[in-house]
Write an enzyme that holds these catalytic residues in place. Structure first.
Site, PDB file in Angstrom:
ATOM      1  N   GLY A 239     -12.465  -7.179   0.948  1.00  0.00           N
ATOM      2  CA  GLY A 239     -11.315  -8.035   0.416  1.00  0.00           C
ATOM      3  C   GLY A 239     -11.022  -9.196   1.328  1.00  0.00           C
TER       4      GLY A 239
ATOM      5  N   ARG B   5       4.409  -4.717  11.597  1.00  0.00           N
ATOM      6  CA  ARG B   5       5.220  -6.129  11.525  1.00  0.00           C
ATOM      7  C   ARG B   5       4.465  -6.445  10.249  1.00  0.00           C
ATOM      8  NH1 ARG B   5       9.334  -5.693  13.062  1.00  0.00           N
ATOM      9  NH2 ARG B   5       9.607  -8.214  13.144  1.00  0.00           N
TER      10      ARG B   5
ATOM     11  N   CYS C 254       0.915  -1.254   0.061  1.00  0.00           N
ATOM     12  CA  CYS C 254       0.091  -0.102  -0.106  1.00  0.00           C
ATOM     13  C   CYS C 254       0.805   1.224  -0.168  1.00  0.00           C
ATOM     14  CB  CYS C 254      -0.695   0.098   1.205  1.00  0.00           C
ATOM     15  SG  CYS C 254      -0.234   0.051   2.762  1.00  0.00           S
ATOM     16  N   ASN C 255       1.919   1.146   0.222  1.00  0.00           N
ATOM     17  CA  ASN C 255       3.221   2.407   0.040  1.00  0.00           C
ATOM     18  C   ASN C 255       4.517   2.281  -0.203  1.00  0.00           C
ATOM     19  OD1 ASN C 255       4.560   1.231   2.514  1.00  0.00           O
ATOM     20  ND2 ASN C 255       3.124   1.873   3.870  1.00  0.00           N
TER      21      ASN C 255
ATOM     22  N   TYR D 107      -4.276  -8.480   4.613  1.00  0.00           N
ATOM     23  CA  TYR D 107      -4.772  -7.228   5.293  1.00  0.00           C
ATOM     24  C   TYR D 107      -6.178  -7.656   5.905  1.00  0.00           C
ATOM     25  CZ  TYR D 107      -1.322  -3.395   4.822  1.00  0.00           C
ATOM     26  OH  TYR D 107      -0.182  -2.630   4.987  1.00  0.00           O
TER      27      TYR D 107
END
Length: 460
Positions: A193, A119, A48-49, A197
């Site tokens: 989803g 983590r 995501c980043n 995650y």
């Protein structure tokens, strides 16, 4: 072999630019290895980043092959994402040698994350290697690199306070949402989803006492996920999703489905059609929630956490009355600080691991130098022993005697002890020099590759 990484993350790019760059990332590793002969292996980390490529390149020391490979990779990323080659090239930071290992080990340990010490990234790094294996794009060197990264992450977690902080994007998002939600034990949540995650979100919600959790997947995987995580599946149709949203207090959206569709939408395309949660669906859900509330002054707000880099949620959803939308930019702005001493301790662990990795990887050149040093020492021992034997024989000749076997063994032993007593420091010096020479040669190769990324030129 030369290790090269091309990395782009929230530190170098805004999230919109990073989202565009990483579109189509799932196929990049396979395409690079299949179309660029010098690249012997590739592992891609796309989260995501961050969007990062780690390459194992078979290159001569003149650097031409590495320059071509690096430029070619930038062009392939541009083709997959829909951005220009110049934009792709300018977006990446290029690293080589010990910098590659140091960066990856820091990433895997959570030191380069939005939430320092989180983590979840450790699992994402490990899964990126699994994907590379499945796509047959890894190499022995990349295997060693990524396995060492995972071990380093565990060491950081075990030996520093970062391992006990429980930091993550999911936890940060739930903390922000919790400030405006009803208490979590009374809250109703919908997860969009079914990936890693989503699983982390279920665990984090349960840890906060939230028992009413539902899961939606437009790909039809909700039922399987629900069965394995003891939550309720929502139907894959839009009507089922709207009904679930109407009853929810919190939505955690982390499907990343928009990033798996290949090229970016064409200019002028109806972007909202690409979103998992669009304005129309959320607006209908809020209308139903208001109808259900009846004469109450106002229904509870709906908090939506969009944790997907390729936004699951249309940003215009924030304009729907009664909706609070928190995306990655919001989380980045609210990420907590970490104690300096803790971070420095973790960085020392990472630096030591990177140094050991480089010494192992470049050890062949150093080992050859050390072997040559031992060979020289043995020749010196032989020459000194021969001279000492000749002198002793000359001394004994007038007496009609010759050196005994014991004499010869003592001469050889003394000569070897003298030679080896000075050898340790020489080994340290020669090994360090050989490693420095190997690093310098590799850095010179990639310096040309990094310069070539900034120059516009056609790719063969």
């Amino acid at each position: 072999m030369v290790l090269i990484s091309l990395t782009a993350s929230h530190r170098e790019l805004d999230l919109d630019a990073l989202e565009r760059l990483s579109t189509g990332s799932e196929s990049v590793g396979r395409t690079v290895v299949g179309s660029c002969r010098p690249v012997q292996g590739a592992v891609v980390i796309s989260t995501c980043n961050r969007f990062e490529l780690y390459l194992d390149v078979d290159a001569p020391l003149d650097g031409d092959v590495v320059r071509h490979a690096t430029r070619h990779v930038a062009a392939l990323v541009a083709e997959a994402s829909g951005v220009s080659t110049e934009t792709a090239a300018a977006s990446f930071a290029v690293r080589t040698g010990s910098d590659v290992a140091a960066h990856l080990f820091a990433v895997a340990s959570g030191l380069d994350s939005m939430v320092v010490g989180e983590r979840e990234i450790a699992g994402q790094v490990k899964r990126s290697l699994v994907v590379a294996r499945d796509q047959d794009t890894t190499s022995k060197t990349l295997e060693l690199l990524f396995q060492t990264a995972s071990r380093t992450s565990k060491q950081v977690g075990h030996h520093t306070a970062l391992g006990g902080t429980g930091r993550s994007l999911v936890a940060l998002g739930l903390d922000l949402a919790g400030a405006v939600l009803r208490p979590y034990p009374a809250a109703r949540a919908v997860i969009v989803g079914t990936g890693a995650y989503a699983g982390a979100s279920v665990a984090a919600l349960r840890a906060r006492g939230c028992a009413d959790v539902r899961v939606y997947s437009r790909s039809g995987r909700a039922a399987e996920f629900a069965a394995s995580h003891d939550v309720v599946a929502v139907g894959a149709d839009t009507e089922s999703l709207v009904s679930a949203l109407a009853e929810a207090d919190l939505v955690v959206s982390c499907s990343g489905a928009r990033g798996r569709g290949g090229a970016a939408p064409a200019p002028g395309a109806e972007a909202s059609l690409e979103y998992v949660l669009d304005v129309a669906a959320v607006a209908r859900a809020r209308e139903r929630a208001a109808d259900r509330a009846g004469d109450e002054p106002e229904s509870d707000a709906l908090v939506i956490l969009d944790l997907a880099l390729h936004r699951d949620v249309d940003p215009q959803v924030a304009d729907v009355e009664g909706v609070l939308l928190y995306d990655l930019s919001t989380l980045k702005a609210n990420a907590p600080a970490t104690e300096h001493a803790v971070v420095e301790h973790a960085r020392r662990i990472v630096a030591d691991a990177a140094t050991r990795f480089e010494e192992t990887r470049l050890g062949r050149a150093a080992d050859a130098a050390v072997v040559a040093l031992f060979d020289d020492a043995e020749r010196t021992v032989a020459a000194e022993a021969a001279d000492a034997t000749a002198r002793l024989a000359a001394e004994l000749a007038p007496l009609g005697a010759e050196p005994s076997e014991d004499d010869l063994e003592k001469i050889a032993r003394d000569a070897r002890r003298r030679a080896h007593s000075a050898l340790h420091h020489r080994i340290v010096e020669v090994r360090a020099a050989a490693l420095a020479e190997a690093r310098a040669a590799e850095a010179a190769v990639v310096a040309g590759a990094e310069r070539s990324l900034r120059v516009t030129e056609p790719v063969d």
